[in-house]
Motif scaffolding. Sequence first.
Motif, PDB file in Angstrom:
ATOM      1  N   VAL A 170       0.853  -1.197   0.000  1.00 33.71           N
ATOM      2  CA  VAL A 170       0.000   0.000   0.000  1.00 33.71           C
ATOM      3  C   VAL A 170       0.885   1.241   0.000  1.00 33.71           C
ATOM      4  CG1 VAL A 170      -1.927  -1.146   1.162  1.00 33.71           C
ATOM      5  CG2 VAL A 170      -0.135  -0.062   2.522  1.00 33.71           C
ATOM      6  N   ASP A 171       0.304   2.363  -0.437  1.00 34.98           N
ATOM      7  CA  ASP A 171       1.082   3.584  -0.585  1.00 34.98           C
ATOM      8  C   ASP A 171       1.668   4.074   0.733  1.00 34.98           C
ATOM      9  OD1 ASP A 171       0.499   3.558  -3.266  1.00 34.98           O
ATOM     10  OD2 ASP A 171      -1.197   4.960  -3.112  1.00 34.98           O
ATOM     11  N   LYS A 172       0.967   3.835   1.833  1.00 35.60           N
ATOM     12  CA  LYS A 172       1.454   4.305   3.130  1.00 35.60           C
ATOM     13  C   LYS A 172       2.647   3.502   3.651  1.00 35.60           C
ATOM     14  CE  LYS A 172      -2.927   6.237   4.780  1.00 35.60           C
ATOM     15  NZ  LYS A 172      -3.947   6.191   5.848  1.00 35.60           N
ATOM     16  N   ASN A 173       2.912   2.364   3.042  1.00 29.73           N
ATOM     17  CA  ASN A 173       4.034   1.528   3.464  1.00 29.73           C
ATOM     18  C   ASN A 173       5.317   2.043   2.808  1.00 29.73           C
ATOM     19  OD1 ASN A 173       5.910  -0.467   4.055  1.00 29.73           O
ATOM     20  ND2 ASN A 173       4.508  -2.172   3.629  1.00 29.73           N
ATOM     21  N   GLU A 174       6.054   2.865   3.550  1.00 27.20           N
ATOM     22  CA  GLU A 174       7.270   3.471   3.015  1.00 27.20           C
ATOM     23  C   GLU A 174       8.345   2.427   2.731  1.00 27.20           C
ATOM     24  OE1 GLU A 174       8.018   6.846   2.268  1.00 27.20           O
ATOM     25  OE2 GLU A 174       5.829   6.863   2.324  1.00 27.20           O
ATOM     26  N   ASP A 175       8.376   1.370   3.510  1.00 24.80           N
ATOM     27  CA  ASP A 175       9.355   0.310   3.267  1.00 24.80           C
ATOM     28  C   ASP A 175       9.085  -0.376   1.933  1.00 24.80           C
ATOM     29  OD1 ASP A 175      11.459  -1.577   3.841  1.00 24.80           O
ATOM     30  OD2 ASP A 175       9.916  -3.010   4.423  1.00 24.80           O
ATOM     31  N   LYS A 180      10.754  -1.304  -3.771  1.00 21.34           N
ATOM     32  CA  LYS A 180      10.474  -1.259  -5.210  1.00 21.34           C
ATOM     33  C   LYS A 180      11.416  -0.287  -5.926  1.00 21.34           C
ATOM     34  CE  LYS A 180       7.790  -3.259  -7.014  1.00 21.34           C
ATOM     35  NZ  LYS A 180       7.879  -4.623  -7.607  1.00 21.34           N
ATOM     36  N   GLU A 181      11.692   0.837  -5.310  1.00 28.50           N
ATOM     37  CA  GLU A 181      12.578   1.820  -5.922  1.00 28.50           C
ATOM     38  C   GLU A 181      13.999   1.272  -6.051  1.00 28.50           C
ATOM     39  OE1 GLU A 181      10.220   5.835  -4.336  1.00 28.50           O
ATOM     40  OE2 GLU A 181      12.152   5.252  -3.457  1.00 28.50           O
ATOM     41  N   VAL A 182      14.468   0.619  -4.995  1.00 29.63           N
ATOM     42  CA  VAL A 182      15.806   0.025  -5.038  1.00 29.63           C
ATOM     43  C   VAL A 182      15.898  -1.010  -6.149  1.00 29.63           C
ATOM     44  CG1 VAL A 182      17.394  -1.517  -3.802  1.00 29.63           C
ATOM     45  CG2 VAL A 182      16.424   0.477  -2.636  1.00 29.63           C
ATOM     46  N   MET A 183      14.898  -1.866  -6.243  1.00 29.39           N
ATOM     47  CA  MET A 183      14.929  -2.910  -7.269  1.00 29.39           C
ATOM     48  C   MET A 183      14.813  -2.330  -8.676  1.00 29.39           C
ATOM     49  SD  MET A 183      15.702  -5.507  -5.658  1.00 29.39           S
ATOM     50  CE  MET A 183      15.674  -6.617  -7.073  1.00 29.39           C
ATOM     51  N   ASP A 184      14.076  -1.246  -8.842  1.00 31.57           N
ATOM     52  CA  ASP A 184      14.006  -0.598 -10.157  1.00 31.57           C
ATOM     53  C   ASP A 184      15.383  -0.099 -10.586  1.00 31.57           C
ATOM     54  OD1 ASP A 184      11.321  -1.063 -10.462  1.00 31.57           O
ATOM     55  OD2 ASP A 184      10.685   0.931  -9.791  1.00 31.57           O
ATOM     56  N   VAL A 213       9.936  -8.222  -2.262  1.00 29.43           N
ATOM     57  CA  VAL A 213      10.659  -8.470  -3.520  1.00 29.43           C
ATOM     58  C   VAL A 213      11.521  -9.730  -3.417  1.00 29.43           C
ATOM     59  CG1 VAL A 213      10.648  -6.059  -4.243  1.00 29.43           C
ATOM     60  CG2 VAL A 213      12.517  -6.883  -2.787  1.00 29.43           C
ATOM     61  N   LYS A 214      11.122 -10.667  -2.579  1.00 30.31           N
ATOM     62  CA  LYS A 214      11.934 -11.869  -2.364  1.00 30.31           C
ATOM     63  C   LYS A 214      12.119 -12.680  -3.648  1.00 30.31           C
ATOM     64  CE  LYS A 214      11.433 -12.671   2.589  1.00 30.31           C
ATOM     65  NZ  LYS A 214      11.010 -13.597   3.648  1.00 30.31           N
ATOM     66  N   ASP A 215      11.094 -12.768  -4.457  1.00 32.29           N
ATOM     67  CA  ASP A 215      11.240 -13.504  -5.716  1.00 32.29           C
ATOM     68  C   ASP A 215      12.237 -12.825  -6.640  1.00 32.29           C
ATOM     69  OD1 ASP A 215       9.540 -15.551  -5.071  1.00 32.29           O
ATOM     70  OD2 ASP A 215       7.772 -14.635  -5.976  1.00 32.29           O
ATOM     71  N   GLU A 216      12.232 -11.507  -6.665  1.00 38.83           N
ATOM     72  CA  GLU A 216      13.124 -10.759  -7.549  1.00 38.83           C
ATOM     73  C   GLU A 216      14.585 -10.892  -7.140  1.00 38.83           C
ATOM     74  OE1 GLU A 216      11.704  -6.694  -8.547  1.00 38.83           O
ATOM     75  OE2 GLU A 216       9.916  -7.272  -7.422  1.00 38.83           O
ATOM     76  N   ILE A 217      14.846 -10.937  -5.838  1.00 36.34           N
ATOM     77  CA  ILE A 217      16.238 -10.999  -5.380  1.00 36.34           C
ATOM     78  C   ILE A 217      16.730 -12.434  -5.199  1.00 36.34           C
ATOM     79  CG2 ILE A 217      16.077  -8.757  -4.246  1.00 36.34           C
ATOM     80  CD1 ILE A 217      15.869 -10.190  -1.576  1.00 36.34           C
TER      81      ILE A 217
END
Length: 473
Positions: A170-175, A180-184, A213-217
């Motif tokens: 959700v948008d309020k979840n800053e983590d 997502k930004e780091v992975m992008d 993002v566990k699947d991505e990493i």
Amino acid sequence: MVLLSSSIHTLFFSISLICLLSVSSFLYVNNSVPTTTLIPQNTVQDSAFNLKVFVSELPRSYNYGLLQEYWSLPPDNRIKFDPDHLPGSSRKHSNKEFPPYPNNPVHTQYSAEYWLLGDLMTPESLRNNNSVAKRVSDAKDADVIFVPFFAALSCEMQASIDRRIITRKVDKNEDYRRQKEVMDIVTNSEAWIRSGGRDHVFVLADPMAMWHVKDEIAPAILLVVDFGGWVQIDAKASHGNSNEKIGHTQVSLIKDVIVPYNHLLPALQLSDNQPRHNLLFYKGAKHRQRGGVIRAKLWSMLEHEPGVVMEEGVADETGRQQSIKGMRDSEFCLHPAGDTPTSCRLFDAIQSLCIPVIVSDQIELPFEGIIDYSEFSVFVSSNDALQPKWLVTHLQNISKEQREEYRKNLARVQPMFEYDNGFPGGIGPIDPNGTVNQIWKKIYHKVPMIKEAVTRNRRKPPGTSIPLRCQCT
């Protein structure tokens, strides 16, 4: 007790065979062989270890900038007393180039990310050649790519604000946003595209770090405290009825590294050890989920046993002082499984010279292959531990001489579980025997496998895939 050494040739091969084995000498440098020393004293860094590390180009807001943000937050309402946010404090750390990591115990135990990056940020002129890791300026020259995201800090900052949404996208979840930004940024880099992420290193000392993002990493090298909360699917998952070795896996001892929690209690020197009056000590939560249900069962069996101290605990200064006293006054410290197979309690016991009693069947431990935990810990299966009177009788039967030997071995491995190098911001030379260097060594030994995986993937024709054959355990 064993430590790896690159001197295998002189120990096991005669001079006359050296010339015949010169082709294989590289393998022995990279896969060093045990000696009989528990841990060396006054070690000089072995020049054979040379891990070339490129630090991925992330904005400061994902590491030291995130720390600056932390120091401007209100107190953490999850604990009664937040040592980092005293009423009326000036937030004096928020403007430092390298702010200190939180003293809040909820955060401190996860600080591996801070000390590893601190080593890489230390100017070469200050490093004293202590570190296995050598920072390089070009990703193409690197063995591994270090991703400088303080993932545990990000996770716990969000949890301190609103824990209810930590696992929600959700948008309020800053983590979640930061993940997502780091992975992008990382997945669009040339280095990630070149290797498929296999040579990238993520520090995930918090079991909830990078949750979304566990699947991505999954292809990367993950530095984790254990495998609790991660997906492991192999032949065992189908009860032996499947011929496929792996359907999918996120973590594996083959590619990943188990790292220790940072201890919360001060180290006790062997020379300061005093007579211990309790047989067994445990302080912590009585009830936990998943594998941790054993805690409540052990509690009901042990709480009235003579010489056994079982106490509920909280993460505040009072609880810390009680833990220091309890661990230093007890021969053995109980380490049962919790929500995950391990916790910082194990490393507090080591620093307190309290012999760990590990009742956690699924536990994975840091630096195995470098050290042998059975030389300073007692391992007990859950089945045995839950037999009436069995555990207490077993511990009582361990002789005084054996206990003293355990404690001497604990004292020798204490430096291996120390992250802090004693310099502000972690910027300065590390202890060559300390935790940071042990982690670099474990990563170093993964490099040949990583390079092989990258090369195999690179040569496959378009439209084909390489089957997953290894059974990762």
